[in-house]
Design an enzyme around this catalytic site. Structure first.
Site, PDB file in Angstrom:
ATOM      1  N   SER A  21     -35.749  11.638 -34.797  1.00 44.89           N
ATOM      2  CA  SER A  21     -34.463  12.181 -35.236  1.00 44.89           C
ATOM      3  C   SER A  21     -33.724  11.122 -36.048  1.00 44.89           C
ATOM      4  CB  SER A  21     -33.672  12.553 -33.963  1.00 44.89           C
ATOM      5  OG  SER A  21     -32.317  12.789 -34.245  1.00 44.89           O
ATOM      6  N   GLY A  24     -34.130   6.890 -37.230  1.00 47.52           N
ATOM      7  CA  GLY A  24     -35.518   6.520 -36.933  1.00 47.52           C
ATOM      8  C   GLY A  24     -36.504   7.394 -37.686  1.00 47.52           C
ATOM      9  N   TYR A 170     -21.498   1.290 -24.740  1.00 46.29           N
ATOM     10  CA  TYR A 170     -22.193   1.303 -26.035  1.00 46.29           C
ATOM     11  C   TYR A 170     -21.962  -0.018 -26.779  1.00 46.29           C
ATOM     12  CZ  TYR A 170     -23.841   2.672 -30.640  1.00 46.29           C
ATOM     13  OH  TYR A 170     -24.538   2.720 -31.828  1.00 46.29           O
TER      14      TYR A 170
HETATM   15  N1  LIG Z   1     -25.551   7.341 -36.317  1.00 45.89           N
HETATM   16  C1  LIG Z   1     -24.756   6.285 -36.530  1.00 45.89           C
HETATM   17  O1  LIG Z   1     -23.689   6.379 -37.187  1.00 45.89           O
HETATM   18  C2  LIG Z   1     -25.148   4.929 -36.004  1.00 45.89           C
HETATM   19  C3  LIG Z   1     -24.313   3.840 -36.303  1.00 45.89           C
HETATM   20  C4  LIG Z   1     -24.680   2.579 -35.839  1.00 45.89           C
HETATM   21  C5  LIG Z   1     -25.836   2.405 -35.105  1.00 45.89           C
HETATM   22  N2  LIG Z   1     -26.626   3.481 -34.814  1.00 45.89           N
HETATM   23  C6  LIG Z   1     -27.850   3.240 -34.043  1.00 45.89           C
HETATM   24  O2  LIG Z   1     -28.947   3.835 -34.700  1.00 45.89           O
HETATM   25  C7  LIG Z   1     -29.983   4.118 -33.775  1.00 45.89           C
HETATM   26  C8  LIG Z   1     -30.511   5.519 -34.006  1.00 45.89           C
HETATM   27  O3  LIG Z   1     -29.462   6.447 -33.753  1.00 45.89           O
HETATM   28  P1  LIG Z   1     -29.291   7.828 -34.528  1.00 45.89           P
HETATM   29  O4  LIG Z   1     -27.897   7.857 -35.041  1.00 45.89           O
HETATM   30  O5  LIG Z   1     -30.414   8.065 -35.461  1.00 45.89           O
HETATM   31  O6  LIG Z   1     -29.324   8.845 -33.286  1.00 45.89           O
HETATM   32  P2  LIG Z   1     -30.266  10.093 -32.944  1.00 45.89           P
HETATM   33  O7  LIG Z   1     -30.355  11.022 -34.113  1.00 45.89           O
HETATM   34  O8  LIG Z   1     -29.716  10.631 -31.665  1.00 45.89           O
HETATM   35  O9  LIG Z   1     -31.695   9.427 -32.694  1.00 45.89           O
HETATM   36  C9  LIG Z   1     -31.968   8.696 -31.519  1.00 45.89           C
HETATM   37  C10 LIG Z   1     -33.454   8.644 -31.295  1.00 45.89           C
HETATM   38  O10 LIG Z   1     -33.687   7.997 -30.031  1.00 45.89           O
HETATM   39  C11 LIG Z   1     -34.469   8.879 -29.201  1.00 45.89           C
HETATM   40  N3  LIG Z   1     -34.144   8.706 -27.795  1.00 45.89           N
HETATM   41  C12 LIG Z   1     -32.945   8.812 -27.196  1.00 45.89           C
HETATM   42  N4  LIG Z   1     -33.061   8.574 -25.870  1.00 45.89           N
HETATM   43  C13 LIG Z   1     -34.369   8.313 -25.628  1.00 45.89           C
HETATM   44  C14 LIG Z   1     -35.124   8.001 -24.476  1.00 45.89           C
HETATM   45  N5  LIG Z   1     -34.572   7.924 -23.256  1.00 45.89           N
HETATM   46  N6  LIG Z   1     -36.440   7.786 -24.605  1.00 45.89           N
HETATM   47  C15 LIG Z   1     -37.043   7.863 -25.815  1.00 45.89           C
HETATM   48  N7  LIG Z   1     -36.389   8.175 -26.953  1.00 45.89           N
HETATM   49  C16 LIG Z   1     -35.065   8.396 -26.850  1.00 45.89           C
HETATM   50  C17 LIG Z   1     -34.136  10.262 -29.695  1.00 45.89           C
HETATM   51  O11 LIG Z   1     -35.111  11.193 -29.284  1.00 45.89           O
HETATM   52  P3  LIG Z   1     -34.826  12.781 -29.338  1.00 45.89           P
HETATM   53  O12 LIG Z   1     -35.226  13.236 -30.708  1.00 45.89           O
HETATM   54  O13 LIG Z   1     -35.712  13.305 -28.269  1.00 45.89           O
HETATM   55  O14 LIG Z   1     -33.367  12.993 -29.070  1.00 45.89           O
HETATM   56  C18 LIG Z   1     -34.104  10.020 -31.200  1.00 45.89           C
HETATM   57  O15 LIG Z   1     -35.410   9.929 -31.713  1.00 45.89           O
HETATM   58  C19 LIG Z   1     -29.370   3.883 -32.382  1.00 45.89           C
HETATM   59  O16 LIG Z   1     -29.806   2.642 -31.888  1.00 45.89           O
HETATM   60  C20 LIG Z   1     -27.869   3.859 -32.648  1.00 45.89           C
HETATM   61  O17 LIG Z   1     -27.178   3.064 -31.709  1.00 45.89           O
HETATM   62  C21 LIG Z   1     -26.300   4.733 -35.237  1.00 45.89           C
END
Ligand SMILES: NC(=O)c1ccc[n+]([C@@H]2O[C@H](COP(=O)([O-])OP(=O)(O)OC[C@H]3O[C@@H](n4cnc5c(N)ncnc54)[C@H](OP(=O)(O)O)[C@@H]3O)[C@@H](O)[C@H]2O)c1
Length: 288
Positions: A21, A24, A170
């Site tokens: 998702s 990633g 967080y």
């Molecule tokens: N979005 C932002 O604005 C933002 C800003 C700063 C930093 N980040 C960082 O970016 C990274 C990715 O976040 P994102 O925004 O792309 O969020 P996301 O769309 O929710 O993606 C998170 C990913 O982690 C997986 N995941 C969550 N819990 C898990 C578990 N227990 N075991 C295995 N996989 C798990 C999810 O799997 P599922 O597909 O099954 O849900 C998904 O593939 C994170 O480290 C976040 O802190 C994001």
């Protein structure tokens, strides 16, 4: 060479956690388009298989690994499977992470945010380190966040048992990501493995959707049109994983594909060393 459009990742293997998702998945698609063989981890078999199919349809090469990274035995099984199957790992992207508004406890009895966002990448990196070191030059990229600047490592209540707030947990976990990257870089100074942390920007993803807080419920829908796309959010991870000139760049924090200053607390080496030792204890690693 343009690091985003070249095919210079041919022959390289990149493991991306949380590749099903958001940032990633976009990172996996981007690196596969550059010729990398991508290993995608997810917690859901269908979503993980769908991602691999999407990568293959686009002409890329992908393998999938399913593991719930909140559970340490699953992280260990994941590492075992990767080590059995993959003779080389050139890049590990610790991307898995999220926000949970209320306090959840993992199967190991640990606070969920700390376990998924910090302990899982900490443990996985250790378990894969030898394989990474076997390459000519390998890279560990950890997706942190600008939220780390608000974070503080509360060693007296690391698990939020006395008091919990989703944002505090967080921010702490994201500061832990930066401290971990810097400490890893120091420990790997004599090797050809680099370690860097990333802030991807404010990105429109499923972030926080499992257990949203007020910010996610009220403000994210309003902000969403102004947020980066997942591909835009993946750009810095892709840059760190693939840019030819970064083989020796280590112990840095990247924003918009450029090295940037992180928070003053993230440079406190005594805090990083203590967090390293406490984390080793929590995941059952013996660190001499
Ligand atoms: N979005 C932002 O604005 C933002 C800003 C700063 C930093 N980040 C960082 O970016 C990274 C990715 O976040 P994102 O925004 O792309 O969020 P996301 O769309 O929710 O993606 C998170 C990913 O982690 C997986 N995941 C969550 N819990 C898990 C578990 N227990 N075991 C295995 N996989 C798990 C999810 O799997 P599922 O597909 O099954 O849900 C998904 O593939 C994170 O480290 C976040 O802190 C994001």
């Amino acid at each position: 060479m343009d690091s985003i459009s070249g095919r210079h990742m041919i022959g390289r293997t990149v493991l991306i956690t949380g590749g099903t998702s958001g940032i990633g998945k976009a990172t996996a698609l981007g690196l596969a388009a550059m010729g990398a063989r991508v290993l995608v981890t997810g917690r859901d078999t269908r979503r993980t298989d769908d991602t691999a199919r999407e990568i293959r349809v686009a002409g890329g090469t992908a393998e999938v690994f399913v593991a719930d990274m909140s559970v340490q035995s699953e992280v260990r099984r994941l590492a075992d499977e990767v080590l059995r199957q993959e003779p080389r790992i050139d890049v590990l992207i610790n991307n898995v992470g999220g926000y949970w508004n209320s306090r959840h406890v993992t199967a190991d009895g640990l606070e969920h945010t700390f376990a998924v966002n910090h302990l899982a990448p900490y443990l996985l990196t250790h378990l894969l380190l030898e394989r990474l070191e076997q390459g000519a030059a390998a890279r560990v990229v950890t997706v942190a966040s600008n939220a780390h600047t608000f974070g503080r490592i509360d060693f007296d209540d690391l698990q939020g048992t006395r008091s919990y707030s989703g944002s505090r947990a967080y921010n702490q976990s994201k500061l832990a990501n930066v401290l971990f990257s810097y400490e890893l870089a120091r420990k790997l100074r004599a090797t050809a493995v680099t370690a860097n942390a990333v802030h991807p920007g404010l990105v429109s993803t499923a972030f926080g959707a499992d257990d949203p807080g007020r910010v996610q419920r009220l403000f994210v829908p309003v902000l969403r049109p102004f947020m980066k796309s997942p591909a835009g959010g993946a750009a810095t991870s892709i840059h760190l994983a693939s840019a030819p000139g970064l083989d020796r760049t280590t112990g840095q924090y990247f924003v918009r594909s450029k090295s940037a200053r992180s928070s003053p607390r993230s440079y406190e080496e005594s805090v990083a060393a203590h967090l390293w030792a406490v984390s080793a204890d929590l995941v059952g690693l013996f660190i001499p």
